[in-house]
Design a protein around this motif. Structure first.
Motif, short mmCIF file in Angstrom:
data_model
loop_
_atom_site.label_atom_id
_atom_site.label_comp_id
_atom_site.label_asym_id
_atom_site.label_seq_id
_atom_site.Cartn_x
_atom_site.Cartn_y
_atom_site.Cartn_z
N VAL A 12 0.87 -1.17 0.00
CA VAL A 12 0.00 0.00 0.00
C VAL A 12 0.91 1.22 0.00
O VAL A 12 1.72 1.39 0.91
CB VAL A 12 -0.92 0.03 1.23
N ALA A 13 0.80 2.05 -1.03
CA ALA A 13 1.68 3.21 -1.18
C ALA A 13 0.87 4.49 -1.22
O ALA A 13 -0.11 4.59 -1.96
CB ALA A 13 2.52 3.07 -2.45
N GLY A 14 1.27 5.46 -0.44
CA GLY A 14 0.59 6.75 -0.44
C GLY A 14 1.41 7.76 0.32
O GLY A 14 2.64 7.64 0.43
N VAL A 15 0.73 8.76 0.86
CA VAL A 15 1.39 9.77 1.67
C VAL A 15 0.70 9.85 3.02
O VAL A 15 -0.42 9.36 3.20
CB VAL A 15 1.40 11.16 0.98
N GLY A 16 1.39 10.46 3.99
CA GLY A 16 0.85 10.55 5.33
C GLY A 16 -0.52 11.21 5.37
O GLY A 16 -0.75 12.19 4.67
N GLY A 17 -1.40 10.66 6.17
CA GLY A 17 -2.74 11.21 6.30
C GLY A 17 -3.78 10.54 5.44
O GLY A 17 -4.96 10.87 5.53
N GLN A 18 -3.38 9.58 4.59
CA GLN A 18 -4.34 8.93 3.70
C GLN A 18 -4.92 7.63 4.27
O GLN A 18 -5.75 6.99 3.63
CB GLN A 18 -3.68 8.62 2.34
N GLY A 44 4.30 13.16 3.94
CA GLY A 44 5.47 12.39 3.54
C GLY A 44 5.07 11.02 3.03
O GLY A 44 3.98 10.52 3.31
N ALA A 45 5.95 10.40 2.27
CA ALA A 45 5.67 9.08 1.70
C ALA A 45 5.50 8.03 2.79
O ALA A 45 6.25 8.01 3.76
CB ALA A 45 6.79 8.68 0.75
N VAL A 46 4.49 7.18 2.61
CA VAL A 46 4.24 6.07 3.54
C VAL A 46 4.01 4.82 2.70
O VAL A 46 3.24 4.85 1.74
CB VAL A 46 3.02 6.32 4.44
N MET A 47 4.66 3.74 3.08
CA MET A 47 4.48 2.48 2.34
C MET A 47 4.32 1.34 3.34
O MET A 47 5.10 1.22 4.28
CB MET A 47 5.69 2.22 1.43
N SER A 48 3.28 0.53 3.14
CA SER A 48 3.05 -0.63 3.99
C SER A 48 3.20 -1.90 3.17
O SER A 48 2.73 -1.97 2.03
CB SER A 48 1.64 -0.58 4.58
#
Length: 200
Positions: free
Chosen positions: A10-16, A49-53
């Protein structure tokens, strides 16, 4: 449907809502009787900022991080992040579920940089995978009643692709058990995401 073990990013940015989404997927898998591990990586720690799970589902325990080029499914919450992460983790047999609504970084908002054309980003993403479902998940979240449930719209879309052995009801039950508030809104969001990837 991919065979186990399955690697999902799961790729997105902080807050999503990236982290909650990964937890719901993992919980749905555990409820189904599989092993599931979640690993997270963060860019800038502040919102935006970028966040990836990384979610790995199998019949036995797996390490928390998906190896490069070994992701089966990418849930892309933001177009440029989908492209960036996809270029590292996908292969020609991979599948992508992608939200096409961009989030503009500070450099773009201040005029220092220009955000790329989203249609061009979608076409670049399309070339790196076997299957692509792309749509505006934020619009569907607004239709459900709250733009912040975009992540649950994306979970509905993932369920609708039938790429994993998890059933639609597995996701629904995991949402009910893991989401603490706005359950009705989240369930509406899930159903709208489910419908977004069904054949018209």
């Amino acid at each position: 449907m991919y065979k186990l073990p399955i690697n999902i990013i799961v790729a997105g940015v902080g807050g999503q809502g990236n982290v909650l989404s990964s937890q719901i997927i993992a919980w749905a898998a555990i409820r189904r009787g599989y092993h599931a591990t979640v690993g997270e990586t963060y860019g800038a720690s502040q919102r935006g900022g970028a966040v990836m799970s990384h979610i790995r589902i199998g019949e036995e325990k797996l390490g928390p991080l998906v190896p490069y080029r070994r992701a089966h499914i990418l849930l892309g919450f933001e177009p440029v992040e989908t492209l960036r992460v996809g270029s590292q983790y996908l292969n020609p047999d991979s599948s992508i579920v992608m939200n096409v609504r961009p989030i503009y970084p500070v450099e773009v908002l201040s005029g220092l940089l220009e955000y790329p054309d989203v249609a061009m980003v979608v076409e670049m993403v399309r070339k790196m995978c076997r299957n692509l479902w792309s749509f505006n998940a934020v619009e569907l979240a607004l239709e459900a009643g709250n733009p912040m449930v975009m992540n649950v719209v994306m979970l509905g879309a993932l369920a609708g692709t039938r790429l994993t052995p998890l059933k639609t009801e597995d996701y629904r039950q995991a949402i009910v058990e893991r989401v603490k508030r706005l359950k009705d809104v989240n369930l509406r969001a899930f159903e709208l995401g489910l419908a977004a990837v069904q054949p018209k």
